[in-house]
Write a protein that holds these residues in place. Structure first.
Motif, PDB file in Angstrom:
ATOM      1  N   THR A   1       2.080   5.019   0.585  1.00 41.59           N
ATOM      2  CA  THR A   1       1.826   6.047   1.578  1.00 41.59           C
ATOM      3  C   THR A   1       1.381   7.305   0.859  1.00 41.59           C
ATOM      4  N   PRO A   2       0.271   7.908   1.292  1.00 43.84           N
ATOM      5  CA  PRO A   2      -0.190   9.127   0.632  1.00 43.84           C
ATOM      6  C   PRO A   2       0.844  10.241   0.778  1.00 43.84           C
ATOM      7  N   THR A   3       0.921  11.077  -0.223  1.00 40.86           N
ATOM      8  CA  THR A   3       1.822  12.219  -0.180  1.00 40.86           C
ATOM      9  C   THR A   3       1.040  13.493  -0.438  1.00 40.86           C
TER      10      THR A   3
ATOM     11  N   ALA B   1      -7.163  13.392   7.071  1.00 41.94           N
ATOM     12  CA  ALA B   1      -6.514  12.315   6.330  1.00 41.94           C
ATOM     13  C   ALA B   1      -6.284  12.704   4.885  1.00 41.94           C
ATOM     14  N   VAL B   2      -5.199  12.153   4.333  1.00 44.96           N
ATOM     15  CA  VAL B   2      -4.884  12.301   2.920  1.00 44.96           C
ATOM     16  C   VAL B   2      -5.418  11.051   2.234  1.00 44.96           C
ATOM     17  N   ASP B   3      -6.265  11.248   1.245  1.00 46.35           N
ATOM     18  CA  ASP B   3      -6.883  10.135   0.532  1.00 46.35           C
ATOM     19  C   ASP B   3      -6.736  10.394  -0.959  1.00 46.35           C
TER      20      ASP B   3
ATOM     21  N   ALA C   1      -1.429   8.179   6.619  1.00 44.19           N
ATOM     22  CA  ALA C   1      -2.405   9.022   5.923  1.00 44.19           C
ATOM     23  C   ALA C   1      -2.932  10.144   6.808  1.00 44.19           C
ATOM     24  N   GLN C   2      -2.502  10.182   8.074  1.00 44.41           N
ATOM     25  CA  GLN C   2      -3.003  11.189   9.007  1.00 44.41           C
ATOM     26  C   GLN C   2      -2.201  12.485   8.911  1.00 44.41           C
TER      27      GLN C   2
ATOM     28  N   GLN D   1       0.861  -1.173   0.000  1.00 48.09           N
ATOM     29  CA  GLN D   1       0.000   0.000   0.000  1.00 48.09           C
ATOM     30  C   GLN D   1       0.900   1.227   0.000  1.00 48.09           C
TER      31      GLN D   1
END
Length: 144
Positions: A22-24, A112-114, A94-95, A20
């Motif tokens: 990691t959101p950026t 959160a970053v989604d 994602a926080q 998965q």
């Protein structure tokens, strides 16, 4: 000696599951909210820009606010005193958490970053300190 088919099946079965990502946070553009309406019936959007330096900028723009117009003046190098600014942010998985300060207020952001969207809870200090939810969608282009 194992066959090529057997070797391929062994490699496929032993490969780890797709990791998965990691959101950026994107620094190539702006994050903008949906259109909101204030108590005076003025329509506006809220905008965020994350700079490569780690700074975060926050402002509001009355409608109509086209992406081209917003991107022209909402640049990190053209910082204005009335913009909210954070000198950094905390992104764990994602926080996301940060706090912007302007001459008028301090605004706390947590959410959160989604993918291309930030789903945030904002708290602007008032007598009631009530949080409200706001989503920001990333937009980029040649002028951002």
């Amino acid at each position: 000696m194992p066959s090529l088919t057997g070797l391929a099946l062994t490699l496929l079965s032993s490969s780890p599951a797709q990791a998965q990502s990691t959101p950026t946070l994107r620094t190539d553009g702006i994050y903008r909210s949906e259109v909101q309406t204030n108590d005076d019936n003025v329509r506006y959007i809220s905008i965020l820009r994350f700079a490569a330096t780690g700074a975060v900028y926050f402002s509001h723009v009355t409608m109509p606010a086209t992406q081209e117009k917003v991107c022209t003046w909402f640049q990190a190098g053209m910082e204005q005193p009335h913009w909210g600014k954070a000198t950094g942010y905390d992104l764990k998985g994602a926080q996301l958490r940060f706090q912007t300060r302007s001459p008028q207020s301090v605004t706390a952001f947590e959410g959160a970053v989604d993918a291309q969207v930030l789903r945030m809870q904002l708290v602007v200090p008032t007598r009631q300190n009530l949080p409200y939810s706001l989503g920001f969608k990333h937009e980029s282009g040649s002028r951002c």
